[in-house]
Design a protein around this motif. Structure first.
Motif, short mmCIF file in Angstrom:
data_model
loop_
_atom_site.label_atom_id
_atom_site.label_comp_id
_atom_site.label_asym_id
_atom_site.label_seq_id
_atom_site.Cartn_x
_atom_site.Cartn_y
_atom_site.Cartn_z
N ALA A 1 0.41 -0.99 -0.14
CA ALA A 1 0.16 0.16 -0.34
C ALA A 1 0.72 1.04 0.02
O ALA A 1 0.08 2.50 -0.28
CB ALA A 1 -0.76 0.00 0.99
N VAL B 1 -6.46 7.53 7.59
CA VAL B 1 -7.17 7.06 5.88
C VAL B 1 -7.09 7.63 4.98
O VAL B 1 -6.64 8.27 4.81
CB VAL B 1 -8.02 6.16 5.99
CG1 VAL B 1 -8.33 4.93 5.02
CG2 VAL B 1 -9.44 5.39 7.23
N ASP C 1 -5.70 6.57 1.45
CA ASP C 1 -5.51 5.30 0.03
C ASP C 1 -5.11 6.13 -0.51
O ASP C 1 -5.46 6.92 -1.32
CB ASP C 1 -7.37 5.56 -0.54
CG ASP C 1 -7.50 4.71 -1.00
OD1 ASP C 1 -5.67 4.23 -2.74
OD2 ASP C 1 -8.69 3.74 -1.61
N THR C 2 -3.34 5.90 -1.04
CA THR C 2 -2.64 6.27 -2.05
C THR C 2 -2.68 5.91 -3.63
O THR C 2 -2.21 6.15 -4.28
CB THR C 2 -1.44 5.56 -1.61
OG1 THR C 2 -1.52 3.64 -1.75
CG2 THR C 2 -1.33 5.51 0.07
N SER C 3 -4.07 4.60 -4.03
CA SER C 3 -4.46 4.19 -5.32
C SER C 3 -4.17 5.24 -6.62
O SER C 3 -3.65 5.47 -7.54
CB SER C 3 -6.12 4.64 -5.13
OG SER C 3 -5.94 2.87 -4.60
N THR D 1 -3.49 2.49 2.45
CA THR D 1 -4.60 1.48 1.64
C THR D 1 -4.18 1.86 0.28
O THR D 1 -3.96 3.04 -0.08
CB THR D 1 -5.56 0.73 2.21
OG1 THR D 1 -6.59 -0.27 1.56
CG2 THR D 1 -6.88 2.53 2.10
N ALA D 2 -4.92 1.45 -0.30
CA ALA D 2 -5.15 1.38 -2.32
C ALA D 2 -5.42 0.09 -2.17
O ALA D 2 -6.06 -0.96 -1.74
CB ALA D 2 -3.41 1.39 -3.44
N ARG D 3 -6.51 0.56 -4.00
CA ARG D 3 -6.73 -0.84 -4.21
C ARG D 3 -5.74 -1.97 -4.74
O ARG D 3 -5.07 -1.53 -4.82
CB ARG D 3 -7.68 0.00 -5.99
CG ARG D 3 -8.64 0.57 -5.61
CD ARG D 3 -9.19 0.34 -7.29
NE ARG D 3 -8.77 1.20 -8.12
CZ ARG D 3 -8.27 2.92 -8.04
NH1 ARG D 3 -8.71 3.90 -7.15
NH2 ARG D 3 -7.05 3.35 -8.87
#
Ligand code: CDP
Ligand code: CDP
Length: 209
Positions: free
Chosen positions: A13, A179, A181-183, A126-128
């Motif tokens: 992630a 949280v 999200d690094t996507s 997190t990320a996808r």
């Protein structure tokens, strides 16, 4: 001053990248706790050791061993990580690192929930799954060009499921974690968000001393 930053999240992630940058920015020590589980997994794979014995006899130099970043060792790590006695054997080392004077960043799966529930700053990165698998594939395929993206995605998803569904210290965001999200973020953007959060946690503590 005691200052602990807890960074958790699923495989690839961006935890390690963000942890190193946060540690450098705030001049804190950094412990990648995944390496502890990887080193135990490696001893089980290579030497057929009993996982609990391997965890109890783990030494600092085991964390610098070659070959801990392979897909096979990652799977072995997540298999030994479900064993309560393996996790218990690794707690003291992690907590001692977390409370060292000068402060520390620890990244893993259960830092903000189990190892350091009172950490001064918590992040859940997190990320996808597709994005994470692609990033990990770019890294691993340098050493093993035969590795396919599909294999890495299957590995990452199997490991995530094992980490999330286990009884002992499952992968979950702490209630008080930010949280990220690094996507769709560049590394510099993800790092900037993390640094800003840690900075605000630090200011809160200083203002409330
Ligand atoms: O520690 P963790 O397994 O969570 O991930 P990492 O090793 O920090 O990052 C996995 C890969 O994703 C590295 O090659 C990073 O450079 C890359 N990455 C990225 O492309 N974009 C981000 N926002 C964060 C990491
Ligand atoms: O770098 P990546 O995110 O792919 O994995 P890692 O952080 O090196 O962790 C390898 C495995 O160790 C994870 O899949 C978890 O099963 C386990 N682990 C854990 O259970 N608790 C931690 N605090 C860190 C890792």
């Amino acid at each position: 001053m005691r200052f602990t930053v807890a960074i958790d999240g699923p495989a690839a992630a961006g935890k390690g990248t963000i942890s190193k940058a946060v540690a450098a920015y705030f001049d804190l020590g950094h412990l990648d706790t995944g390496l502890l589980y990887r080193a135990v997994g490696r001893k089980v794979l290579d030497a057929g050791m009993d996982p609990v014995q391997a965890a109890k006899t783990l030494m600092a130099e085991d964390l610098n061993a070659e070959g801990l970043r392979t897909a096979a060792v990652a799977q072995a790590a997540s298999k030994v990580a479900v064993i309560a006695d393996v996790r218990a054997a690794l707690v003291d080392f992690q907590r001692a690192f977390a409370t060292r004077s000068g402060g520390a960043v620890l990244d893993g799966r259960d830092i903000g929930t189990v190892i350091c529930p009172r950490a001064e700053a918590k992040l859940y990165v997190t990320a996808r799954a597709e994005v994470r698998a692609h990033r990990r594939w770019l890294e691993l395929s340098e050493k093993d060009p035969s590795l396919t993206l599909e294999q890495v995605l299957a590995d990452v998803e199997a490991r995530d499921a094992r980490d999330r569904d286990r009884i002992e210290a499952p992968l979950v965001a702490a209630d008080d974690a930010l949280v990220i999200d690094t996507s769709d973020l560049a590394i510099s953007e993800a790092v900037a968000k993390a640094v800003a959060h840690v900075q605000s946690c630090k200011e809160f503590i200083i203002n409330n001393l």
